[in-house]
Design an enzyme around this catalytic site. Sequence first.
Site, PDB file in Angstrom:
ATOM      1  N   GLU A 229      -3.994  -9.999   8.433  1.00  0.00           N
ATOM      2  CA  GLU A 229      -4.419 -10.677   7.198  1.00  0.00           C
ATOM      3  C   GLU A 229      -4.142 -12.171   7.333  1.00  0.00           C
ATOM      4  O   GLU A 229      -4.986 -12.996   7.040  1.00  0.00           O
ATOM      5  CB  GLU A 229      -3.691 -10.098   5.968  1.00  0.00           C
ATOM      6  N   ARG A 307       4.550  -7.665  -5.291  1.00  0.00           N
ATOM      7  CA  ARG A 307       4.057  -6.282  -5.358  1.00  0.00           C
ATOM      8  C   ARG A 307       5.224  -5.285  -5.368  1.00  0.00           C
ATOM      9  O   ARG A 307       5.121  -4.197  -5.941  1.00  0.00           O
ATOM     10  CB  ARG A 307       3.061  -5.973  -4.240  1.00  0.00           C
ATOM     11  N   GLU A 709      -4.486   2.054   0.950  1.00  0.00           N
ATOM     12  CA  GLU A 709      -3.033   1.983   0.990  1.00  0.00           C
ATOM     13  C   GLU A 709      -2.292   3.107   0.267  1.00  0.00           C
ATOM     14  O   GLU A 709      -1.246   3.557   0.737  1.00  0.00           O
ATOM     15  CB  GLU A 709      -2.577   0.638   0.403  1.00  0.00           C
TER      16      GLU A 709
HETATM   17  N1  LUZ Z   1      -2.859  -8.907   0.237  1.00  0.00           N
HETATM   18  C1  LUZ Z   1      -2.805  -9.900  -0.654  1.00  0.00           C
HETATM   19  C2  LUZ Z   1      -2.606  -7.643  -0.120  1.00  0.00           C
HETATM   20  O1  LUZ Z   1      -3.017 -11.039  -0.285  1.00  0.00           O
HETATM   21  N2  LUZ Z   1      -2.537  -9.617  -1.929  1.00  0.00           N
HETATM   22  C3  LUZ Z   1      -2.276  -8.379  -2.383  1.00  0.00           C
HETATM   23  O2  LUZ Z   1      -2.041  -8.162  -3.567  1.00  0.00           O
HETATM   24  C4  LUZ Z   1      -2.315  -7.345  -1.441  1.00  0.00           C
HETATM   25  N3  LUZ Z   1      -2.022  -6.093  -1.796  1.00  0.00           N
HETATM   26  C5  LUZ Z   1      -2.036  -5.148  -0.891  1.00  0.00           C
HETATM   27  C6  LUZ Z   1      -2.326  -5.459   0.418  1.00  0.00           C
HETATM   28  N4  LUZ Z   1      -2.615  -6.690   0.792  1.00  0.00           N
HETATM   29 MO1  MOS Z   2      -3.212  -5.577   3.465  1.00  0.00          MO
HETATM   30  S1  MOS Z   2      -1.304  -4.929   3.602  1.00  0.00           S
HETATM   31  O1  MOS Z   2      -3.765  -6.562   4.641  1.00  0.00           O
HETATM   32  O2  MOS Z   2      -4.180  -4.646   2.561  1.00  0.00           O
END
Ligand code: LUZ
Ligand code: MOS
Length: 753
Positions: A229, A307, A709
Site C-alpha cells: 500500500e 482502526r 479483510e
Molecule cells: N488503508 C488505509 C487501509 O489507508 N486506510 C484504511 O482505513 C484501511 N483499512 C484497512 C486496510 N487498509
Molecule cells: Mo490494506 S491492510 O492494504 O487493505
Amino acid sequence: MKTMKNIDSFTHVRGESLFVDDLMLRQDTLFGLVFDSPKAHGKIKSVDYSKAEALEGVIKIFTYKDVLGENQIGGIIPDEPLWAEDEVHFWGQPIAFIVAKSEAIAKKARALITIDIEELPVITTAKEAKEKGSFINAPRSFNLGNTQNAFTECEYVFEGETFSNGQEHLYLETQGCYAVPQENGNIKITSSTQGPTAVQKTAAKVLGIPMHKIEVDVIRLGGGFGGKEDQATPWAVMAAVAVQHLNRPVKYMLNRHDDLRMTGKRHPYSSFYKIGLTKDFKIKAFEAEFLQNSGAAADLSPAIAERTLFHATNSYFVPNVNTTVYSCKTNLPPNTAFRGFGGPQGMFVIESAIADAADKIGINKRLIQEANLLAENDEFSYGQIATEVQAQNSWFSAKEQYQLEQLEHEVADFNNKNDHYKKGISLMPIAFGISFTNTPMNHARALVHIYQDGSVGVSTGAVEMGQSVNTKMLQVAQSVLGISPDKVKLETTNTTRVANTSPSAASSTADLNGKATEMACNSLVERLTEVAADMLSTKKENISFKEDAVFVNDKKSELTWEALITEAMLRRVALSENAHYATPIIHFDKTKEKGHPFAYHVYGTAITTVTVDCIRGNYEIDSVKIVHDFGKSMNMGIDLGQVEGALAQGIGWMTMEEISYNNEGRLLSNALSTYKVPDIFSAPKTVETIPLKTEGNQMAIKKSKAVGEPPLMYGIGAYFAIQQAVKAFNPNYKLKFHAPFTPEKVLMGLYEK
Ligand code: LUZ
Ligand code: MOS
C-alpha cells in the site's frame, strides 16, 4: 454452485500472466540494488563508495545528494527520507542505490561499500518507547459513557496485559519496479504497488517534477496484503531518480532476503485492558491502552492505530468504553498496512479480556461473548449507530447449523477419554467496518470504452493483486451492458487513464471501483437506449439490454448489440464514459472522535476446534466452521477463496508466525527457515463456510459485501481454542495472551506449575 472463474486463471496456471519481473526489457536497461544500514540506530560518520564505484559495470551510486526535489517519502507525516542523510533509524534503512549493468555486478559492488556508524541506543519494543517518550504523534482516545463510574457498579473487574506480534506479508512476488525514460524527461514506471497514485505523487515530489511527467502502470501483483500500500513506493522512486539522471531504463526487483529485512510488517502491539462485568455477564465497561510498535517512521501507523480503536470492542456492545492508542517510535523498519489494518490487534485484546474474565469467573468464554453481541441501534464508541447488524444472527446460526452443543460434547468426551491429547473449542465473532477510516479516501473512478465492434475496455483505479477484483469489475460491466463476459477486457491500472486513485485497500476496492464502473456503464446504457428506441420505434422505457441484444418489453428483438453500436457510431454518439464514485453518508470528526466512518460492517462467526499433542506441544486445527455475511455475493468462488485465504493468514499470525528482532534491532527471522508460515499441514483439516442469508448492503457493489479483510480475524479463534486445550490438560495453567501461541509456548503452558 456455478460462478465465473477468475479471469486470470487461464494465464496463471500456464505461467503466462505478466508481473513486473516478466516485462521485456529495453536493451539499455540497468539494474538497481539498495545499500542499506547495517545498524538500527546511529550517526553516519562516513561511507566509502570508492571501491564499489570503481568496479567495472557500475554506472552510478545514488544517495540523498542526487535528489533534485525533496528527499521525503512520508505519506501521512513527512518523517521518512528516501535515502538516509546523516542518521540511520532502522536496520535495513536505504542509504544508497547502486545502478549497474547487471544485478550480479550491483551485488558485488554492494559488498565493497564500507560504512562507519556511531551507534546510538536502540529501541525495539513499544513499551520501551513509551517509557522513553518516543512517539510518532500524539495518542488518540475513543470514549463512550463513563468507565470510572461503571466499574464501581460491576460485579467483576479484571485487568491484564496482552501482546500480539508482527507478521510478514510474504507476498509471493517481492517488491519491484521497472522505470523507463520517455521523451521530454517523462518517466513510465511499472510497479508492483497497491497505490499507483502514491508512487506517482511521491516520485514527482522527490524528482522535483510535476505529476503529469510520471506515468505509473500496474499489470497485477503477486499478492500485496497491505505490504504494497505504501511500501512499494521507495523502490519505484529510487529507480525513477536513476532514470532522471541517466536517461536509461532501470529495473529493481528485491530478492527475498532484502525484502524481508528492509520492509515493515504488521505492527506488534503491547496492550493493557480492564474489563468490568455485571453478575449476568454483561460487559459494562472496557478500558484498553494500546501500544503500537510503529517502527522508525510514521508510514501508515496513525491510520492503523485509529482502526485499532474502531475495532477495540469487536462485535460487542459496551456502553462504557475508554480506549487509547500510542504510536510508539522504535528502531524497527516502519511497520505498515497488513490485512485488517490494526483491527485484528484491537480484537485480540477484547477477546483476551473476555477469556480472562471467563476463566476467573469459572464459566465458558462463549457465555460472555453471547451475552454482549451487538444489536440493532447499539452505539459504537466512535458514535456510529449499528444498523443491519448480523452479530447475533451469525452467532446463533453458527451455533445451530453446526450443532455447537454437540461439538462441545465431543470435545469434552474426547478430553475425558484421552490423557495425552486434548481438544479445545472456541467461537470467534467478528464485526469489521468497511470504508477507509480516512473519509476523503473513499472514492474511485472508472473509464469505459465501447469500441466500434462492440467489444469493451474497462479501466479503473483497482489494482488486481490476486483478490480477483478485475473479475468482479468485468462482471459489473458485463451485467450492466447486458453483454457476454468475453466482450469485456480489463485494462491495466494506469495513472494516465484513471488518476488520483486511493490505494487498493481497506477491503473497499471492489465496492468503490465497482460503483464507478456501474455508473459509467449506466450512462452508456442510457445513451444507447435512446438510439435503440429510435431504431425500433418504441419508447425508451421498453428497452433493455441482455444476451448481447436489445430487448423490447423483455422480448428479444432483432437488434444485436453489435448492430446497435455500429448505428450509434454512425450517429456520432459518445461510446466512452468516465464516472466518479464517492461513498455517501460517511463522515468523521477527529476533534470529537465521533462520526459515522463506515459505509457498513461485515459480520460473521467462526467455530474453531483444535487438538493439542500434550507430550510434544504441537497442535492441529481440526476444523473451522464459519457463518459469514457475504451479502449477495457477486462471485461465491472468489469470495470463498478470500475467506479461506484470510483465515489461514489469521491462524498463521496467531499460532506460528514469529517475527524476531534481537536487541540490536536486527531481524533474526530473516528467511523462511526461521519464519514459519502455515503450509498445507498446518491448515485446518476442514473449513466449512455457510453464507448468512442477508439482504446485502446498498453501499456495497451489487448488494454484496466487502470480503478481503474481515475473515482474517476468524483466525483469532485458534488462539483461544488452543488455550482451552492447554487448560484441559493442565488446570494450573494461567491464561496468557501472548501471540503467536507457538508449540514452544504451548509446551511451557502444558507443564507450568
Ligand atoms: N488503508 C488505509 C487501509 O489507508 N486506510 C484504511 O482505513 C484501511 N483499512 C484497512 C486496510 N487498509
Ligand atoms: Mo490494506 S491492510 O492494504 O487493505
